[in-house]
Design a protein around this motif. Structure first.
Motif, PDB file in Angstrom:
ATOM      1  N   THR A  65       0.833  -1.208   0.000  1.00  0.00           N
ATOM      2  CA  THR A  65       0.000   0.000   0.000  1.00  0.00           C
ATOM      3  C   THR A  65       0.866   1.256   0.000  1.00  0.00           C
ATOM      4  O   THR A  65       0.581   2.218  -0.724  1.00  0.00           O
ATOM      5  CB  THR A  65      -0.962  -0.009   1.201  1.00  0.00           C
ATOM      6  OG1 THR A  65      -1.804  -1.158   1.103  1.00  0.00           O
ATOM      7  CG2 THR A  65      -1.813   1.244   1.249  1.00  0.00           C
TER       8      THR A  65
ATOM      9  N   GLU B 207       0.954   4.096  -2.918  1.00  0.00           N
ATOM     10  CA  GLU B 207       0.774   5.530  -2.686  1.00  0.00           C
ATOM     11  C   GLU B 207       1.921   6.335  -3.298  1.00  0.00           C
ATOM     12  O   GLU B 207       1.692   7.403  -3.873  1.00  0.00           O
ATOM     13  CB  GLU B 207       0.647   5.800  -1.189  1.00  0.00           C
ATOM     14  CG  GLU B 207      -0.659   5.269  -0.623  1.00  0.00           C
ATOM     15  CD  GLU B 207      -0.717   5.253   0.904  1.00  0.00           C
ATOM     16  OE1 GLU B 207       0.294   5.606   1.565  1.00  0.00           O
ATOM     17  OE2 GLU B 207      -1.772   4.861   1.429  1.00  0.00           O
TER      18      GLU B 207
ATOM     19  N   ASP C  16       1.317   6.423  -6.983  1.00  0.00           N
ATOM     20  CA  ASP C  16       0.207   7.329  -7.266  1.00  0.00           C
ATOM     21  C   ASP C  16       0.696   8.779  -7.277  1.00  0.00           C
ATOM     22  O   ASP C  16       0.366   9.540  -8.187  1.00  0.00           O
ATOM     23  CB  ASP C  16      -0.900   7.123  -6.240  1.00  0.00           C
ATOM     24  CG  ASP C  16      -2.161   7.870  -6.616  1.00  0.00           C
ATOM     25  OD1 ASP C  16      -2.754   7.539  -7.662  1.00  0.00           O
ATOM     26  OD2 ASP C  16      -2.548   8.791  -5.867  1.00  0.00           O
ATOM     27  N   ARG C  17       1.521   9.137  -6.297  1.00  0.00           N
ATOM     28  CA  ARG C  17       2.062  10.506  -6.233  1.00  0.00           C
ATOM     29  C   ARG C  17       2.977  10.796  -7.423  1.00  0.00           C
ATOM     30  O   ARG C  17       3.106  11.934  -7.851  1.00  0.00           O
ATOM     31  CB  ARG C  17       2.807  10.733  -4.920  1.00  0.00           C
ATOM     32  CG  ARG C  17       1.896  10.874  -3.724  1.00  0.00           C
ATOM     33  CD  ARG C  17       2.631  11.372  -2.481  1.00  0.00           C
ATOM     34  NE  ARG C  17       3.725  10.503  -2.081  1.00  0.00           N
ATOM     35  CZ  ARG C  17       3.609   9.445  -1.262  1.00  0.00           C
ATOM     36  NH1 ARG C  17       2.429   9.132  -0.755  1.00  0.00           N
ATOM     37  NH2 ARG C  17       4.663   8.724  -0.944  1.00  0.00           N
TER      38      ARG C  17
ATOM     39  N   THR D  74      -1.349   6.188 -11.563  1.00  0.00           N
ATOM     40  CA  THR D  74      -2.629   5.965 -10.893  1.00  0.00           C
ATOM     41  C   THR D  74      -3.292   4.708 -11.434  1.00  0.00           C
ATOM     42  O   THR D  74      -2.921   4.201 -12.487  1.00  0.00           O
ATOM     43  CB  THR D  74      -3.565   7.183 -11.107  1.00  0.00           C
ATOM     44  OG1 THR D  74      -3.752   7.347 -12.507  1.00  0.00           O
ATOM     45  CG2 THR D  74      -2.948   8.450 -10.517  1.00  0.00           C
TER      46      THR D  74
END
Length: 70
Positions: free
Chosen positions: A49, A53, A56-57, A61
Motif C-alpha cells: 500500500t 501511494e 500514485d504521487r 494511478t
C-alpha cells in the motif's frame, strides 16, 4: 503482494524502467493478452500500500494490489 498495472506492450518496458528508477523492484509478465508491469513483491500488504501511494504521487494511478504469483 506485487502491484499490477495493465499497459500495452510498446509501453511496458518504458514503464518498467521508470518504476525501477523510482526504486521499485519490477518485473513484467503477460496475462490474458495484456503486458503487465509488477512492482514487488512486498513483505506485507502495508508495504504494498505504501508503494502504491508513492506510485500514485509519481503519476502512476489506477494500480492494483494483487496476490503474489506462486
Amino acid at each position: 503482494p506485487p502491484l499490477s498495472a495493465n499497459v500495452v506492450e510498446t509501453r511496458a518496458s518504458e514503464v518498467a524502467a521508470e518504476l525501477t528508477a523510482l526504486g521499485q523492484p519490477v518485473r513484467q509478465r503477460t496475462s490474458d493478452g495484456w503486458q503487465q508491469v509488477l512492482a514487488g513483491p512486498f513483505p506485507t500488504r502495508e508495504a504494498a500500500t505504501a508503494a502504491q501511494e508513492r506510485l500514485d504521487r509519481a503519476g502512476y494511478t489506477g494500480t492494483q494490489i494483487v496476490p503474489a504469483p506462486h
